[in-house]
Design a protein around this motif. Sequence first.
Motif, PDB file in Angstrom:
ATOM      1  N   LYS A   9       0.677  -1.146   0.028  1.00 56.92           N
ATOM      2  CA  LYS A   9      -0.057  -0.161  -0.032  1.00 56.92           C
ATOM      3  C   LYS A   9       0.673   1.132   0.065  1.00 56.92           C
ATOM      4  O   LYS A   9       2.143   1.080   0.233  1.00 56.92           O
ATOM      5  N   LEU A  61     -10.560   5.286   3.354  1.00 54.54           N
ATOM      6  CA  LEU A  61      -9.717   4.176   2.733  1.00 54.54           C
ATOM      7  C   LEU A  61      -9.512   4.508   1.420  1.00 54.54           C
ATOM      8  O   LEU A  61      -8.185   4.147   0.973  1.00 54.54           O
ATOM      9  N   THR A  91      -5.246  -6.855  10.983  1.00 55.16           N
ATOM     10  CA  THR A  91      -5.441  -5.711  10.301  1.00 55.16           C
ATOM     11  C   THR A  91      -4.976  -4.268  10.987  1.00 55.16           C
ATOM     12  O   THR A  91      -4.588  -3.462  10.182  1.00 55.16           O
ATOM     13  N   VAL A 109      -4.648   1.056  11.458  1.00 54.34           N
ATOM     14  CA  VAL A 109      -5.350   0.173  10.967  1.00 54.34           C
ATOM     15  C   VAL A 109      -5.895   0.528   9.566  1.00 54.34           C
ATOM     16  O   VAL A 109      -6.222  -0.394   8.873  1.00 54.34           O
ATOM     17  N   GLU A 110      -5.506   1.849   9.017  1.00 53.47           N
ATOM     18  CA  GLU A 110      -5.914   2.001   7.705  1.00 53.47           C
ATOM     19  C   GLU A 110      -4.428   1.948   7.031  1.00 53.47           C
ATOM     20  O   GLU A 110      -4.677   1.217   6.108  1.00 53.47           O
ATOM     21  N   ASN A 112      -2.014   0.091   6.909  1.00 56.36           N
ATOM     22  CA  ASN A 112      -1.514  -1.101   7.321  1.00 56.36           C
ATOM     23  C   ASN A 112      -0.595  -1.690   6.421  1.00 56.36           C
ATOM     24  O   ASN A 112      -0.530  -3.059   6.315  1.00 56.36           O
ATOM     25  N   HIS A 115      -2.095  -5.506   1.824  1.00 55.86           N
ATOM     26  CA  HIS A 115      -3.573  -6.332   1.547  1.00 55.86           C
ATOM     27  C   HIS A 115      -3.376  -7.662   0.983  1.00 55.86           C
ATOM     28  O   HIS A 115      -2.459  -7.768   0.099  1.00 55.86           O
TER      29      HIS A 115
HETATM   30  P1  CMP Z   1      -7.220  -4.553   3.862  1.00 57.34           P
HETATM   31  O1  CMP Z   1      -6.973  -5.913   4.004  1.00 57.34           O
HETATM   32  O2  CMP Z   1      -6.942  -3.974   2.746  1.00 57.34           O
HETATM   33  O3  CMP Z   1      -8.857  -4.431   3.943  1.00 57.34           O
HETATM   34  C1  CMP Z   1      -9.771  -3.427   3.986  1.00 57.34           C
HETATM   35  C2  CMP Z   1      -9.092  -2.165   4.494  1.00 57.34           C
HETATM   36  O4  CMP Z   1      -9.622  -1.216   5.042  1.00 57.34           O
HETATM   37  C3  CMP Z   1      -8.068  -2.608   5.437  1.00 57.34           C
HETATM   38  O5  CMP Z   1      -7.154  -3.593   5.068  1.00 57.34           O
HETATM   39  C4  CMP Z   1      -7.624  -1.249   6.163  1.00 57.34           C
HETATM   40  O6  CMP Z   1      -6.624  -0.681   5.466  1.00 57.34           O
HETATM   41  C5  CMP Z   1      -8.927  -0.812   6.194  1.00 57.34           C
HETATM   42  N1  CMP Z   1      -9.652  -0.845   7.565  1.00 57.34           N
HETATM   43  C6  CMP Z   1     -10.143  -1.725   7.890  1.00 57.34           C
HETATM   44  N2  CMP Z   1     -10.684  -1.422   9.169  1.00 57.34           N
HETATM   45  C7  CMP Z   1     -10.769  -0.278   9.288  1.00 57.34           C
HETATM   46  C8  CMP Z   1     -10.833   0.697  10.463  1.00 57.34           C
HETATM   47  N3  CMP Z   1     -11.687   0.584  11.484  1.00 57.34           N
HETATM   48  N4  CMP Z   1     -10.750   2.175  10.233  1.00 57.34           N
HETATM   49  C9  CMP Z   1      -9.952   2.387   9.077  1.00 57.34           C
HETATM   50  N5  CMP Z   1      -9.485   1.817   8.199  1.00 57.34           N
HETATM   51  C10 CMP Z   1      -9.825   0.379   8.256  1.00 57.34           C
END
Ligand code: CMP
Length: 139
Positions: A9, A61, A91, A109-110, A112, A115
């Motif tokens: 990412k 996101l 996540t 969490v965002e 991260n 994926h």
């Molecule tokens: P990913 O595995 O790409 O799938 C969905 C994405 O949404 C996740 O990784 C994070 O980047 C994002 N995401 C999931 N939960 C949250 C949250 N509570 N707040 C912000 N982003 C999130």
Amino acid sequence: MELTLSIIKPDAVSRNLTGQINSLIEKNNIKIVAQKMIRLSIDDAKTFYGVHKERAFFEDLCSYMISGPIVVQVLKGKSVVSKYRDLMGATNPENAEENTIRKLYGLSVEENSVHGSDSKENSKVEIDFFFSKREIFNL
Ligand code: CMP
């Protein structure tokens, strides 16, 4: 042998972590059989993450995912869908196990860092979203 879709990412690409993440992938006996750096359009981000469109974090996101280049990859290995999810970690990097990609490199969490497809069925859809057959190698 199974295939899965991986995305490095914007937070990780911009911090020059592509090689370190690829090294972890390869050390875990997973093969990178397709790879390219791209920048998503907002329409592509919304389509790719469509399953989350009702979630409060959806708009943020999608903005984050178009904020810079990403590296999309096809990974190959035995049970690679679940194996790569284990290597990524939870996540939320705060909840991720030691030595997982998200524990090592994730910021939030965002943001991260990576994926990975969550099922074999979704891996097919996600791989087809980014790659044509001729871009995937039989390694
Ligand atoms: P990913 O595995 O790409 O799938 C969905 C994405 O949404 C996740 O990784 C994070 O980047 C994002 N995401 C999931 N939960 C949250 C949250 N509570 N707040 C912000 N982003 C999130």
